[in-house]
Write a protein that holds these residues in place. Structure first.
Motif, PDB file in Angstrom:
ATOM      1  N   LEU A 149       0.831  -1.202   0.000  1.00  0.00           N
ATOM      2  CA  LEU A 149       0.000   0.000   0.000  1.00  0.00           C
ATOM      3  C   LEU A 149       0.866   1.253   0.000  1.00  0.00           C
ATOM      4  O   LEU A 149       0.636   2.184  -0.780  1.00  0.00           O
ATOM      5  CB  LEU A 149      -0.917  -0.007   1.222  1.00  0.00           C
ATOM      6  N   LEU A 150       1.892   1.272   0.865  1.00  0.00           N
ATOM      7  CA  LEU A 150       2.773   2.435   0.946  1.00  0.00           C
ATOM      8  C   LEU A 150       3.491   2.684  -0.373  1.00  0.00           C
ATOM      9  O   LEU A 150       3.539   3.828  -0.871  1.00  0.00           O
ATOM     10  CB  LEU A 150       3.797   2.211   2.066  1.00  0.00           C
ATOM     11  N   ALA A 151       4.044   1.632  -0.949  1.00  0.00           N
ATOM     12  CA  ALA A 151       4.778   1.787  -2.202  1.00  0.00           C
ATOM     13  C   ALA A 151       3.853   2.195  -3.340  1.00  0.00           C
ATOM     14  O   ALA A 151       4.228   3.009  -4.202  1.00  0.00           O
ATOM     15  CB  ALA A 151       5.488   0.482  -2.558  1.00  0.00           C
ATOM     16  N   GLY A 152       2.633   1.650  -3.333  1.00  0.00           N
ATOM     17  CA  GLY A 152       1.691   2.018  -4.383  1.00  0.00           C
ATOM     18  C   GLY A 152       1.342   3.496  -4.339  1.00  0.00           C
ATOM     19  O   GLY A 152       1.318   4.177  -5.373  1.00  0.00           O
ATOM     20  N   VAL A 153       1.091   4.012  -3.139  1.00  0.00           N
ATOM     21  CA  VAL A 153       0.735   5.423  -2.989  1.00  0.00           C
ATOM     22  C   VAL A 153       1.916   6.324  -3.330  1.00  0.00           C
ATOM     23  O   VAL A 153       1.785   7.297  -4.097  1.00  0.00           O
ATOM     24  CB  VAL A 153       0.236   5.701  -1.559  1.00  0.00           C
TER      25      VAL A 153
END
Length: 411
Positions: A149-153
């Motif tokens: 999630l963090l990397a996607g955002v």
């Protein structure tokens, strides 16, 4: 000596596990963006993913045994700093070769996770060992799933390099925190590194409990890898056409399941580790029936993800509890050997899920994942039948000496 682990120490060590393992998996959601920025051809992108995994496997064999040789608090601190260095190199890499080198270094020292588990096992009272291991290893699943999630955002907003820059800063901050927070007597066994390596090899060959739990972990994480390495494939196409941020949100379902299994450590402390594993493996196999249903609605998929990650975490915690209880004086070695099975299983799942999907579609990937989990369940059943269910299975019993004087039973 068991001195106990405080709640704040468990929290810090869970963060250590989350940050370290994130450096291995953060590249997956931003793989295409990283390849474009580094000037890599599409067929070369697999090298970015493989670099961290290869480094991690090497660290399991070569670095984790150091936890049975030197002070573990010091080792955790040094490994975090070196993990940060690898992440920083990846963040600033001008080309693919440098990026691969940075990711390999980060993966190599990300085995601080296993040193952390060994530290917790060494300083925990026997009645709290499972609870503490469960709390700390929850950070592993948080890192694996949360970083998606963090990397996607960040990948969609700031850029893929920001992911590794943030992880580098976090690892340095945690190294300083560990230095201040943990007790200085985190284990300094008086053995030599060569002896520990030799012992680790003997364990992998002869220890029935380790072989049993290792093979279960191999298929367990092959099933886990089948889901999380392949989930973006059906979600990124018709009828959903999700982007990286939306796909990353599915990691929240996995987090819910994994955190729901945090109490399994307490159940393991009560002597139910084997029953937990068997029930969880059956649940894992059944979860694939829900995960396969992605056509009309995603709610069944979400429920399946929650069940799968609950089951994986429950089995993982129970296995580490049994192994560290069986080998309290060489916890680093036995955890490193066990996690080598985990690493190979994860790689197998990642390879086979993409092959199955490209050949027959998502239903084929789900059949593969279910076959892996069922294989682990069969191995668990065989362990019950053959008696590989106790600490005594960790090493064969020594023959009792014969008495020379049968009248006095003097031996």
């Amino acid at each position: 000596m068991a001195t106990g682990v405080t709640r704040s120490q468990r929290f810090v060590l869970a963060l250590v596990c989350a940050a370290a393992v994130s450096t291995i998996y953060a590249i997956q959601p931003v793989l295409e963006a990283a390849g474009t920025g580094l000037g890599l051809a599409r067929e070369s992108l697999g090298g970015l993913v493989a670099a961290g995994q290869i480094g991690y496997f090497a660290g399991l064999v070569l670095l984790v045994p150091l936890g049975d040789v030197v002070n573990r608090r010091r080792l955790i601190t040094v490994h975090l700093v070196l993990t940060a260095a690898g992440a920083a190199v990846a963040a600033a890499a001008p080309n693919g070769v440098v990026a691969v080198a940075g990711l390999a270094v980060a993966g190599l020292f990300a085995v601080v996770v296993q040193v952390t588990v060994a530290y917790v096992a060494a300083v925990s009272a026997p009645s709290q060992r499972g609870r503490n291991i469960g709390a700390v290893t929850s950070g592993v699943v948080i890192g694996i799933l949360g970083v998606r999630l963090l990397a996607g955002v960040l990948g969609d907003t700031v850029g893929w390099r920001a992911v590794y820059a943030l992880l580098a800063v976090l690892c340095v901050a945690l190294a300083l925190t560990v230095r201040v927070t943990l007790d200085p007597d985190g284990g300094t066994p008086a053995v030599r590194y060569a002896q520990v390596l030799a012992s680790m090899g003997r364990l992998a060959r002869t220890d029935r409990l380790l072989l049993s739990r290792g093979l279960i972990a191999f298929f367990l994480f092959a099933s886990f890898g089948t889901l999380w390495s392949g989930l973006a494939l059906p979600l990124g196409t018709e009828p959903w056409n999700f982007g990286t941020t939306q796909i990353g949100l599915f990691g929240l379902a996995g987090l819910a399941g994994a955190l729901g299994a945090s109490r399994t450590g307490r159940w393991a402390d009560s002597g139910h580790a084997h029953a937990i594993a068997g029930c969880s493996l059956a649940l894992l196999t059944a979860s694939w029936l829900l995960i396969a249903r992605t056509e009309a609605t995603l709610w069944l998929l979400i429920m399946g993800i929650i069940l799968l990650d609950f089951a994986v975490q429950a089995v993982h915690v129970s296995s580490q509890h049994l192994l560290t209880a069986a080998h309290p004086h060489r916890a680093s070695s036995v955890v490193g050997a066990y996690m080598a099975f985990y690493s190979l299983g994860s790689a197998l799942g990642a390879i086979t899920t993409t092959w199955a999907y490209s050949t027959w579609g998502w239903s084929a990937s789900c059949w593969v994942g279910a076959a892996y989990s069922f294989s682990a369940l069969v191995l668990w059943g065989l362990a019950q039948v053959t008696g590989i269910t106790s600490h005594s299975a960790a090493s064969p019993p020594r023959p009792r000496p014969k008495c020379r004087d049968t009248a006095t039973l003097r031996c």
